[in-house]
Design a protein around this motif. Structure first.
Motif, PDB file in Angstrom:
ATOM      1  N   PRO A   1       0.872  -1.154  -0.045  1.00  0.00           N
ATOM      2  CA  PRO A   1       0.101  -0.032   0.082  1.00  0.00           C
ATOM      3  C   PRO A   1       1.056   1.274  -0.010  1.00  0.00           C
ATOM      4  O   PRO A   1       1.711   1.508   0.898  1.00  0.00           O
ATOM      5  CB  PRO A   1      -0.962  -0.027   1.094  1.00  0.00           C
ATOM      6  CG  PRO A   1      -0.625  -1.525   1.795  1.00  0.00           C
ATOM      7  CD  PRO A   1       0.774  -2.077   1.218  1.00  0.00           C
ATOM      8  N   GLN A   2       0.883   1.910  -0.820  1.00  0.00           N
ATOM      9  CA  GLN A   2       1.781   3.253  -1.289  1.00  0.00           C
ATOM     10  C   GLN A   2       1.387   4.002  -0.143  1.00  0.00           C
ATOM     11  O   GLN A   2       2.529   4.948   0.208  1.00  0.00           O
ATOM     12  CB  GLN A   2       1.725   3.574  -2.536  1.00  0.00           C
ATOM     13  CG  GLN A   2       2.091   2.705  -3.502  1.00  0.00           C
ATOM     14  CD  GLN A   2       3.317   2.044  -3.426  1.00  0.00           C
ATOM     15  OE1 GLN A   2       4.438   3.001  -3.350  1.00  0.00           O
ATOM     16  NE2 GLN A   2       3.548   1.008  -3.465  1.00  0.00           N
ATOM     17  N   PRO A   3       0.429   4.498   0.357  1.00  0.00           N
ATOM     18  CA  PRO A   3       0.089   5.479   1.347  1.00  0.00           C
ATOM     19  C   PRO A   3       1.097   5.039   2.508  1.00  0.00           C
ATOM     20  O   PRO A   3       1.377   6.155   3.315  1.00  0.00           O
ATOM     21  CB  PRO A   3      -1.286   5.731   1.833  1.00  0.00           C
ATOM     22  CG  PRO A   3      -1.840   5.030   0.319  1.00  0.00           C
ATOM     23  CD  PRO A   3      -0.952   4.145   0.025  1.00  0.00           C
ATOM     24  N   HIS A   4       1.100   3.980   2.831  1.00  0.00           N
ATOM     25  CA  HIS A   4       2.051   3.619   4.106  1.00  0.00           C
ATOM     26  C   HIS A   4       3.474   3.703   3.902  1.00  0.00           C
ATOM     27  O   HIS A   4       4.146   3.499   4.920  1.00  0.00           O
ATOM     28  CB  HIS A   4       1.667   2.190   4.421  1.00  0.00           C
ATOM     29  CG  HIS A   4       0.209   1.744   4.709  1.00  0.00           C
ATOM     30  ND1 HIS A   4      -0.457   2.784   5.252  1.00  0.00           N
ATOM     31  CD2 HIS A   4      -0.637   0.492   4.627  1.00  0.00           C
ATOM     32  CE1 HIS A   4      -1.765   2.204   5.478  1.00  0.00           C
ATOM     33  NE2 HIS A   4      -1.915   1.100   5.312  1.00  0.00           N
ATOM     34  N   LEU A   5       4.101   3.668   2.963  1.00  0.00           N
ATOM     35  CA  LEU A   5       5.424   4.170   2.467  1.00  0.00           C
ATOM     36  C   LEU A   5       5.686   5.451   2.831  1.00  0.00           C
ATOM     37  O   LEU A   5       5.098   6.421   2.804  1.00  0.00           O
ATOM     38  CB  LEU A   5       5.941   3.928   1.168  1.00  0.00           C
ATOM     39  CG  LEU A   5       6.167   2.213   0.656  1.00  0.00           C
ATOM     40  CD1 LEU A   5       6.354   2.253  -0.917  1.00  0.00           C
ATOM     41  CD2 LEU A   5       7.335   1.766   1.545  1.00  0.00           C
ATOM     42  N   SER A   6       7.248   5.731   3.440  1.00  0.00           N
ATOM     43  CA  SER A   6       7.390   7.040   3.790  1.00  0.00           C
ATOM     44  C   SER A   6       7.983   7.449   2.499  1.00  0.00           C
ATOM     45  O   SER A   6       8.210   7.111   1.523  1.00  0.00           O
ATOM     46  CB  SER A   6       8.519   6.957   4.777  1.00  0.00           C
ATOM     47  OG  SER A   6       9.685   6.255   4.311  1.00  0.00           O
ATOM     48  N   PRO A   7       7.784   9.058   2.396  1.00  0.00           N
ATOM     49  CA  PRO A   7       8.318   9.620   1.263  1.00  0.00           C
ATOM     50  C   PRO A   7       9.758   9.155   0.693  1.00  0.00           C
ATOM     51  O   PRO A   7      10.058   9.178  -0.300  1.00  0.00           O
ATOM     52  CB  PRO A   7       8.165  11.099   1.704  1.00  0.00           C
ATOM     53  CG  PRO A   7       7.122  11.202   2.482  1.00  0.00           C
ATOM     54  CD  PRO A   7       7.222   9.914   3.319  1.00  0.00           C
ATOM     55  N   ASP A   8      10.807   9.352   2.111  1.00  0.00           N
ATOM     56  CA  ASP A   8      12.136   8.877   1.516  1.00  0.00           C
ATOM     57  C   ASP A   8      12.183   7.441   0.941  1.00  0.00           C
ATOM     58  O   ASP A   8      13.107   7.049   0.077  1.00  0.00           O
ATOM     59  CB  ASP A   8      12.736   8.870   2.934  1.00  0.00           C
ATOM     60  CG  ASP A   8      12.807  10.161   3.504  1.00  0.00           C
ATOM     61  OD1 ASP A   8      12.841  11.298   2.710  1.00  0.00           O
ATOM     62  OD2 ASP A   8      13.302  10.446   4.859  1.00  0.00           O
ATOM     63  N   SER A   9      11.416   6.481   1.546  1.00  0.00           N
ATOM     64  CA  SER A   9      11.493   4.980   0.954  1.00  0.00           C
ATOM     65  C   SER A   9      11.141   5.104  -0.400  1.00  0.00           C
ATOM     66  O   SER A   9      11.681   4.297  -1.164  1.00  0.00           O
ATOM     67  CB  SER A   9      10.500   4.117   1.848  1.00  0.00           C
ATOM     68  OG  SER A   9      11.147   4.116   3.239  1.00  0.00           O
ATOM     69  N   ARG A  10      10.020   5.508  -0.577  1.00  0.00           N
ATOM     70  CA  ARG A  10       9.695   5.662  -1.925  1.00  0.00           C
ATOM     71  C   ARG A  10      10.416   6.379  -2.916  1.00  0.00           C
ATOM     72  O   ARG A  10      10.534   6.074  -4.147  1.00  0.00           O
ATOM     73  CB  ARG A  10       8.048   6.527  -2.176  1.00  0.00           C
ATOM     74  CG  ARG A  10       7.428   6.591  -3.499  1.00  0.00           C
ATOM     75  CD  ARG A  10       7.315   5.239  -4.271  1.00  0.00           C
ATOM     76  NE  ARG A  10       7.130   5.406  -5.689  1.00  0.00           N
ATOM     77  CZ  ARG A  10       5.639   5.120  -6.135  1.00  0.00           C
ATOM     78  NH1 ARG A  10       4.906   4.846  -5.242  1.00  0.00           N
ATOM     79  NH2 ARG A  10       5.515   5.482  -7.311  1.00  0.00           N
TER      80      ARG A  10
END
Length: 763
Positions: free
Chosen positions: A535-544
């Motif tokens: 689920p992309q909303p659960h990824l942090s901006p740095d990780s994405r």
């Protein structure tokens, strides 16, 4: 059927050559024999037609010559006979098999009598091949296989019989492996015939299943695999329909052996684990070294010492994994509860380290030396557990879904211990991908956050293999300034590598890790799984942002496609920048990319539903064509910024500041630990490429496109900024200094290109 010349040549060469010289001619003789396959496999009736007399005479002559060599006293001639028999049964089919009883009896005599090891090994292979081919003919099985198999098994058991204590093996381990593989091949074909020998086979191979350093025999890895395969095939010999019960009974027995071994290996730790299947650990003695095993026929050999115990535990866990990789005769009941209980016990023990909240409680009665030895062997045990979990997931497939979340938690926990082992990281990558394909979209934010160390490790491996990572040289410690009135301290001489001054890149090249193709393939597949299954909303901006940068720098088409199809949106509902321009430039002729690009263009003038579906790409085109609107809402995405923003300097002048992040860098510095740490800062601005709008007329060929072609061909080079022409504006020169402006507009329409040039202030 006409007589082939190879048959005449074969008979003449065998008759005219001395038996001592036949082994040297075996390759030539076998080639001639393979070309005679149609004649040797033809039914007897077809030989009565044209040239029947010559064909029958030469075939009979060949068989007579082989029988003469096989029953002779010359070892070289017997060796050549074994080679020719193996070739004849391979090409002759039923016609040769129905007359193979004298051959089998002669081969068994070679196995039973003293003789060269190579001839014995080749005879075992030939007899096994004959038994495998006879299995399809029930009449031949009754006439040839059933009467001779007991003698064959007895001869094989005598060869691999465990020697007395302190005595060497009778045969080399390679020959023992051949015998074990032969028995493992014959048991599934003739289980009823081999039923009386199951106990003897188990006793003969018990020393090769999970050997330790305290054993008298050093078993190679290939022999261990063969012995485990033979041991797992023994449930085939169970009477009636008891194969499934014997299989489950064997698995339960080896799980108990794992627990009893772990009781000794983990005695330096006060375990908080409680069995969920009723296993009660016995009272452990802390005197002397840990030990286990026994001398009974049903027990594994005795071992002593922590390292030997860790090897025994690792071998037993690998044996359990082999149970899941091997076929069964009938449906079986898998004891998943007992297996997960064992995995939970081993995964709960993690070596103490800085920043870990799950520190284990140590046993004060055990010395420091044994504790240090435990932490040194623990990664190998955890790697074996990963192989067991991977085998379970591969065999059970979607049926493992109720346990998938627990397996993912154990994998993330174990990864911190085995992160320094490339082979274990490859197993983690493969296992995580399989689990994410099952339960990835259902994970909560806590579970996604636990995968951050795995995300960083995956990106690090891919970037390092592509040449975008280099270790930064440690800075020299500054010496304190001498205080007033104190004597000036003498400069301290420090040892250094003189060769590093001559070739600064030598250390970096030598320390670069080389990963196997399977390791990199697993990492690439997992990289795209982070984008398509989490689920992309659960990824942090740095990780994405790290995942996107890795996909761009390594030219991973699959990951970039997944990034375009699964855009990232922040907490305010704004979509972040897409990697579609980099994907189109890296793969301009790819069909999948072209379909995606056409859908992006169609979405601009399509229906409302299509615009909602491709909103990130539509917003990207609007931002590129109308920069004055993009100045107000510039999306920041961990260094991914599209468009430009205007800032006022203190002098009152209005400047245009580039908001594009440096994607293409020669290298990335590392200033954080390997596990759990994010990648550090990017390199200096001169090693970066700024991407903007309105540079189409300035740069006849895009450096980024050249960079994409170099990445695709495996050659990564530094991109040097091009000098600015003298006839350009002063404002453009100020804003574009040290960077290259590249047109990232995806439209091929001339009208859109002209609008883009006007909006970006191009000349």
């Amino acid at each position: 059927m006409s007589l082939p010349p190879d048959l005449r040549v074969l008979c003449r060469r065998i008759a005219s050559t001395s038996p001592d010289d036949l082994p040297r001619l075996c390759p030539i003789l076998v080639n001639h024999l393979l070309r005679c396959g149609p004649v040797l496999s033809a039914p007897h009736e077809s030989k009565t037609k044209n040239d029947s007399s010559d064909v029958a005479v030469h075939v009979h002559r060949l068989k007579t010559q082989i029988n003469t060599l096989l029953n002779g006293k010359n070892n070289n001639g017997r060796f050549a006979a074994v080679v020719l028999i193996k070739a004849m049964v391979d090409v002759g089919g039923w016609e040769c098999l129905r007359l193979s009883l004298p051959w089998v009896q002669g081969l068994l005599s070679i196995i039973q009598r003293p003789g060269p090891t190579a001839m014995k090994e080749l005879s075992i292979v030939t007899v096994t091949r004959i038994y495998s081919l006879l299995h399809g003919y029930q009449t031949l099985v009754r006439e040839i296989a059933s009467p001779t198999i007991p003698s064959f098994v007895n001869a094989c058991l005598q060869l691999i019989k465990p020697p007395a204590s302190g005595q060497p093996l009778r045969l080399p381990t390679a020959t023992v492996e051949t015998v074990v593989n032969a028995l493992a091949t014959v048991i599934p074909l003739y289980p009823t015939t081999l039923r009386p020998f199951s106990a003897q086979i188990r006793s003969a191979t018990r020393g090769y299943v999970a050997p330790t350093s305290s054993d008298d025999i050093l078993a190679p890895q290939s022999l261990r695999y063969a012995s485990r395969r033979l041991l797992i095939s023994l449930p085939y010999t169970a009477p009636k329909n008891g194969s499934g019960e014997e299989w489950a009974k064997a698995v339960d027995g080896y799980i108990k052996d794992c627990h009893s071994t772990a009781d000794q290996v983990f005695r330096a730790v006060s375990e908080s684990w409680e069995s969920t299947v009723g296993y009660a650990p016995p009272t452990i003695s802390y005197d002397g070294e840990p030990g286990g095993g026994g001398s009974a026929a049903e027990e594994l050999p005795a071992w002593s010492g922590l390292s030997a115990g860790a090897e025994r535990l690792t071998g037993l866990i690998e044996l359990l994994a082999t149970f899941f990789r091997s076929p069964t005769k009938s449906p079986v009941a898998v004891p998943l509860g007992s297996l997960m209980d064992l995995v939970m016990r081993i995964a709960s023990i993690v070596a103490p380290g800085p920043g870990r909240d799950d520190r284990v409680q140590l046993n004060a009665a055990i010395g420091r030396e044994e504790k240090d030895e435990l932490w040194s062997v623990l990664p190998d045990i955890h790697a074996a557990v990963l192989e067991l979990l991977l085998a379970m997931v591969h065999r059970l497939g979607p049926s493992i879904l109720p346990l998938a979340r627990d397996i993912l938690d154990h994998t993330a926990r174990i990864f911190r211990t085995v992160a320094h082992m490339p082979s274990a990281r490859e197993a983690v990558y493969t296992l995580t991908h399989e689990l994410l394909s099952l339960i990835g979209p259902t994970l909560d934010k806590l579970a996604v956050d636990s995968l951050n160390p795995l995300i960083h490790a995956t990106c690090r491996d891919l970037l390092e293999s592509a040449g975008y990572l280099q270790e930064t040289a440690p800075k020299a410690a500054e010496s304190p300034k001498p205080s007033a009135g104190s004597k000036k301290s003498q400069p301290q001489q420090s040892a250094g590598n003189a060769d590093a001054f001559l070739n600064p890149k030598a250390d970096t090249t030598a320390s670069r890790t080389t990963y196997s193709p399977s390791h990199l393939s697993s990492a690439r597949i997992l990289l795209s799984s982070f984008l398509s299954h989490l689920p992309q909303p659960h990824l942090s901006p740095d990780s994405r942002g790290l995942v996107d940068r890795t996909a761009i720098l390594t030219a991973d088409k699959r990951a970039m496609l997944a990034s375009c199809l699964h855009p990232y949106r922040d907490s305010n509902g704004r979509y972040y920048a897409s990697v579609m321009p980099f994907l189109a430039r890296a793969f301009p002729r790819d069909q999948e990319v072209e379909v995606l690009r056409i859908n992006v263009r169609t979405a601009k003038g399509g229906s409302a539903s299509t615009e909602m579906m491709w909103e990130p790409q539509s917003g990207l085109h609007e931002m590129l064509q109308q920069p004055e609107k993009a100045e107000e809402t510039t999306a920041t995405f961990s260094g991914l910024n599209w468009g430009a923003a205007k800032t006022d300097d203190p002098g009152g002048e209005e400047k245009e500041e580039s908001k594009i992040a440096p994607f293409v860098a020669r290298a990335m510095e590392i200033d954080t630990p390997f596990v759990g740490g994010a990648f550090g800062k990017t390199t200096a601005p001169e090693d970066t490429v700024a991407v903007g709008v309105g540079a189409a007329e300035r740069t006849p060929m895009s450096p980024l496109k050249r960079k994409g072609e170099e990445l695709e061909s495996g050659k990564a080079k530094k991109v040097e900024p091009e000098p600015v022409r003298a006839d350009e504006d002063e404002a453009d020169s100020d804003s574009d200094e040290g960077s290259i402006q590249i047109d990232m507009t995806m439209d091929d329409d001339e009208e859109d290109d002209e609008d883009g040039e006007k909006n970006t202030g191009g000349d």
